[in-house]
Design an enzyme around this catalytic site. Structure first.
Site, short mmCIF file in Angstrom:
data_model
loop_
_atom_site.label_atom_id
_atom_site.label_comp_id
_atom_site.label_asym_id
_atom_site.label_seq_id
_atom_site.Cartn_x
_atom_site.Cartn_y
_atom_site.Cartn_z
N GLU A 121 0.84 -1.19 0.00
CA GLU A 121 0.00 0.00 0.00
C GLU A 121 0.88 1.25 0.00
OE1 GLU A 121 -2.30 -0.94 3.40
OE2 GLU A 121 -0.90 -0.05 4.83
N LYS A 123 2.40 4.75 1.12
CA LYS A 123 2.69 5.41 2.39
C LYS A 123 2.24 6.87 2.27
CE LYS A 123 6.31 6.02 5.83
NZ LYS A 123 6.18 7.48 6.00
N ASP A 125 1.60 10.63 3.07
CA ASP A 125 2.32 11.64 3.84
C ASP A 125 1.28 12.49 4.58
OD1 ASP A 125 4.45 12.97 4.86
OD2 ASP A 125 4.91 14.12 3.06
N TYR A 264 -7.86 7.71 5.01
CA TYR A 264 -7.81 6.32 4.56
C TYR A 264 -7.39 5.48 5.75
CZ TYR A 264 -8.25 7.04 -0.51
OH TYR A 264 -8.72 7.33 -1.76
N LYS A 354 11.18 4.00 1.38
CA LYS A 354 11.13 5.45 1.19
C LYS A 354 11.70 5.81 -0.19
CE LYS A 354 10.23 8.07 4.16
NZ LYS A 354 10.87 8.48 5.41
N CYS A 448 13.82 47.93 -15.04
CA CYS A 448 14.43 46.73 -15.59
C CYS A 448 15.88 46.63 -15.12
CB CYS A 448 14.37 46.77 -17.12
SG CYS A 448 15.29 45.43 -17.92
N CYS A 451 18.23 47.06 -18.54
CA CYS A 451 18.36 48.29 -19.34
C CYS A 451 17.85 49.52 -18.63
CB CYS A 451 17.63 48.11 -20.67
SG CYS A 451 15.83 48.06 -20.53
N CYS A 467 9.44 44.54 -19.20
CA CYS A 467 10.27 45.63 -19.70
C CYS A 467 9.75 46.02 -21.09
CB CYS A 467 11.73 45.18 -19.77
SG CYS A 467 12.80 46.36 -20.63
N CYS A 473 16.61 45.93 -25.20
CA CYS A 473 16.95 45.51 -23.83
C CYS A 473 17.92 44.32 -23.95
CB CYS A 473 15.71 45.10 -23.06
SG CYS A 473 16.08 44.33 -21.45
#
Length: 774
Positions: A121, A123, A125, A264, A354, A448, A451, A467, A473
């Site tokens: 099954e 795991k 978290d 669950y 894991k 910016c 530039c 910009c 630029c």
């Protein structure tokens, strides 16, 4: 300092290290279980535990009765009444590789002395919970605590979807403890964080209305409604919150958090005489009582089946609605649970595998703003290097200033960094507990950084700042030049990020060779040789300084000193480097690339490979596309009105037209040789001629554009939406609604491996493998 192996340490050294590890582990556990704070990532915590186990194995006298290796969880807090579990609520030992898992399975089967059926099954978290039912009525809900005594969270648990206060059916035992995991689905977690962000905005607005300065208001809002770093912490805090002490917005947010919780069940604790013989049968019985069991569990009789399950969910972990960090492997037969027994903290009949960590903690050193080829100003997190999901991450995009606010991060924070598989790394949020007051807020610049032009939204209502100096630029020109060399455009290997920067943003000469991309195919060796660039540190991006001169270190990528043989021939000055010669040679080759690649290379908004191919095949030349009306452009299959408007707008700009004119004058072939003219599309041919395919989600071996390229290269139509005209849908993780639409219409769905066969060999080869699939 490198860690010394347990066998190389003296007892005194081992004791000092064990004490330090114990202090770190206990502190992390108290935060994790007691305060719903994750001050260290899972991988680091697991590493501490394994090192402590190694030291205690070498020197058993170091293992006291209160060692973290013998203790489950953490003691309950004083916030909730204590609840004693009728049967100990154990933790699980961990393994981290398929080899370790196979070895554990083999040893367990040998200890059992007979064939074993394994129950597998996911795991979850989330937060472990124990539900105590007496004669079918819920008496209490408790957290794990230290395994013997947990916290009474019944008042909140009864509001969690899936936790019945009275079991369905009849014949319930006098006492049964049901063990499960409370979690928040990923989609609900995103909604929850959006709500937290909205609450912060409300707090800031109210405080600003009272005259409080913005920085103080932001800090107050972040304390009251922090961004949740991960679903596990949000779930734990949601179940353990005290709603009766909340009012106003805090109560509203708290209720939303509680509403997001799901459950669950995955096992049993106390149950004097279960009427079934296996864990899998227990799940069937619990489901009949109205308790939610995971749909993902499986049983198998062989170790290969165990490893296959682990490998499958390692690839598809993001197809599940909740976060997972591994797989739990259990002996299915209940009688063997008693025979195999348990240690002081974990059963010998179960193990947790894991997966490599996708989430770690690291330091946010700075937030810098970068300007890309479209002019968008994007904040980037600059972090201490962190190994996550198999690669070292130093930077992650924060998208825009509103996202920075929504995540609640400050410069100097310890942050939670996530990188799911090959997905772009993401900063999830701060570890607020580790703040020391030196952190500072990020302020979005008004100009910016490349530039100096004033940043502004491109249209009213846009969050992104851009910009406006699109023509010259330097950052935008660099981005566009780099894009020209990319695989999706002209695919010029010598024209990558570093070369693009040298051509557009050199330290010498003052005026770069490329002020815009118009001069790309006019470059000469004489222009390349003088170029110098400032060398930057690969990790920090800072300029490298010469210790002797104190000046920035410079490099000349396109020049070299003459060889001895050249000097004999009278050559004394700087000569073109191999890199310079290669660049010009590849630019020359690129002049004859396919027309559709030039269309992509022009950085016309919305014109990607799919639309570019359609336009090129229909019109045959860039000149014909340039002369076409909106209706003529929009009528091309795969183009439409939005792309047509974008093309017309692009060609209205004089310096855009200059790019096309100068490229063509330099010899770029902006047409399909022998094309009969607009409206007479060239037949694509290929194994997918006449076949429509939709590629969705992450297909192993292909990028999103790469999958479309493969379809088009095989002569097929790469559609963006699923309809009755679709022949195949190639779906990978993250496929979303397109997958559901394909199922609804009965269209054949294929995976990445089948997609490879389809684009290389055609539908017949796919049908031959599975004639019944349709």
């Amino acid at each position: 300092m490198a860690q010394t192996s347990g066998s190389d340490l003296t007892l005194a050294q081992a004791r000092d290290e064990a004490e330090r590890l114990t202090e770190q582990i206990v502190g992390a556990r108290d935060a994790y279980y007691g305060r719903d704070a994750e001050i260290v990532d899972d991988a680091t915590y697991d590493g501490w535990m394994r090192r402590l186990e190694e030291l205690e194995a070498r020197y058993p006298e170091l293992q006291g009765q209160d060692s973290p290796t013998l203790v489950v969880g953490a003691a309950e807090s004083s916030m909730f009444a204590p609840v004693e579990h009728a049967e100990r609520m154990l933790s699980l030992d961990n393994v981290f590789s398929p080899e370790e898992l196979a070895e554990w399975c083999a040893k367990t089967q040998a200890s059992a002395g007979r064939a074993v059926q394994w129950l597998l099954e996911l795991k979850i978290d989330g937060l472990a919970i124990s539900l105590r039912y007496e004669h079918g009525v819920l008496v209490s809900a408790a957290t794990r605590g230290d395994g013997r005594v947990g916290e009474d969270v019944t008042v909140n648990a009864v509001q969690v979807a899936g936790i019945p206060t009275r079991l369905a059916g009849s014949g319930h035992p006098a006492l049964v403890e049901v063990r499960g995991e409370v979690y928040i689905p990923v989609a609900a977690f995103d909604e929850l964080n959006a709500l937290q962000a909205a609450m912060r905005e409300r707090v800031v607005a109210e405080m600003r209305g009272r005259g409080v300065d913005e920085e103080r208001a932001d800090r107050s809002a972040a304390r009251r409604f922090p961004a949740f770093a991960n679903p596990r912490n949000a779930a734990s805090g949601g179940l353990r919150q005290q709603l009766d002490k909340k009012t106003g917005m805090e109560l509203e947010a708290g209720r939303a958090r509680l509403d997001s919780l799901r459950l669950y069940v995955h096992g049993i604790g106390a149950w004097p005489d279960p009427p079934v013989d296996s864990q899998s049968e227990v799940y069937g019985l619990l489901a009949s009582w109205g308790l939610p069991t995971s749909p993902y569990f499986r049983t198998t009789h062989d170790i290969d089946g165990v490893l296959d399950y682990v490998a499958h969910y390692g690839e598809h972990r993001h197809d599940v609605e909740h976060e997972i960090d591994g797989v739990v492997v259990k002996v299915d037969e209940l009688a063997l649970h008693d025979e195999l027994g348990a240690t002081s903290r974990a059963p010998r009949w179960a193990i947790a595998y894991k997966y490599p960590p996708e989430q770690v903690n690291t330091k946010l050193l700075d937030i810098v703003v970068s300007v890309g080829r479209t002019g968008r100003a994007t904040p980037f997190a600059v972090m201490e290097p962190a190994l996550v999901a198999g690669s070292v991450v130093r930077q992650a995009t924060l998208h825009n200033q509103e996202v920075v606010k929504a995540k609640g991060v400050l410069i100097g924070d310890t942050v939670v960094l996530r990188k799911a598989g090959d997905v772009i790394p993401e900063v999830l949020g701060p570890v607020v507990e580790l703040r020391d007051g030196t952190e500072r807020a990020f302020v979005m610049p008004t100009n910016c950084p490349s530039c100096g032009a004033v940043l502004a939204p491109s249209k009213e209502g846009d969050i992104d700042l851009r910009c406006p100096n699109t023509r010259s630029c330097p950052a935008q020109v660099r981005g566009r030049v780099e894009h020209i060399g990319s695989r999706g455009a002209l695919d010029i290997e010598a024209l990558g990020e570093v070369t693009a920067a040298a051509l557009t943003q050199p330290s010498v000469p003052e005026t770069p060779p490329l002020v815009t991309e118009a001069g790309l195919f006019e470059l000469t060796l004489d222009e390349l040789v003088p170029i110098e660039v400032i060398v930057r540190d690969g990790e920090t991006g800072e300029e490298k300084i010469d210790e002797k001169t104190g000046e920035p270190v410079r490099r000349a990528p396109f020049r070299r000193n003459p060889s001895a043989a050249e000097k004999k021939e009278g050559l004394t000055g700087p000569q073109p480097s191999a890199q310079a010669v290669t660049l010009l040679a590849e630019l020359e080759k690129a002049k004859t690339k396919d027309l559709w690649r030039f269309l992509v290379a022009l950085s016309i908004r919305h014109v990607g490979p799919v639309a570019a191919r359609a336009l090129a095949q229909w019109f045959g030349s860039l000149e014909a596309i340039r002369a076409a009306s909106r209706d003529e452009l929009a009528a091309v299959d795969g183009v439409g009105g939005i792309i047509a408007d974008s093309l017309l707008e692009w060609f209205e700009v004089d310096w855009h037209r200059e790019i096309v004119d100068r490229w063509q004058a330099a010899g770029a072939r902006l047409e399909i040789p022998g094309h009969p003219g607009p409206g007479a599309a060239v037949a694509a041919g290929g194994v997918l001629d006449g076949v429509t395919v939709v590629a969705t989600g992450s297909l192993e071996g292909y990028t999103r554009e790469g999958a479309q390229e493969a379809i088009l290269a095989a002569g097929g139509k790469a559609a963006s939406s699923v309809s009755k005209k679709t022949d195949f849908v190639a779906a990978g993780p993250g496929a979303g609604s397109k997958l559901g639409k394909a199922e609804e219409l009965g269209i054949r769905i294929i995976d990445a491996a089948q997609f490879k066969i389809l684009v290389e060999q055609g539908p017949a080869a796919l049908h031959a493998l599975d004639p019944d699939a349709g």
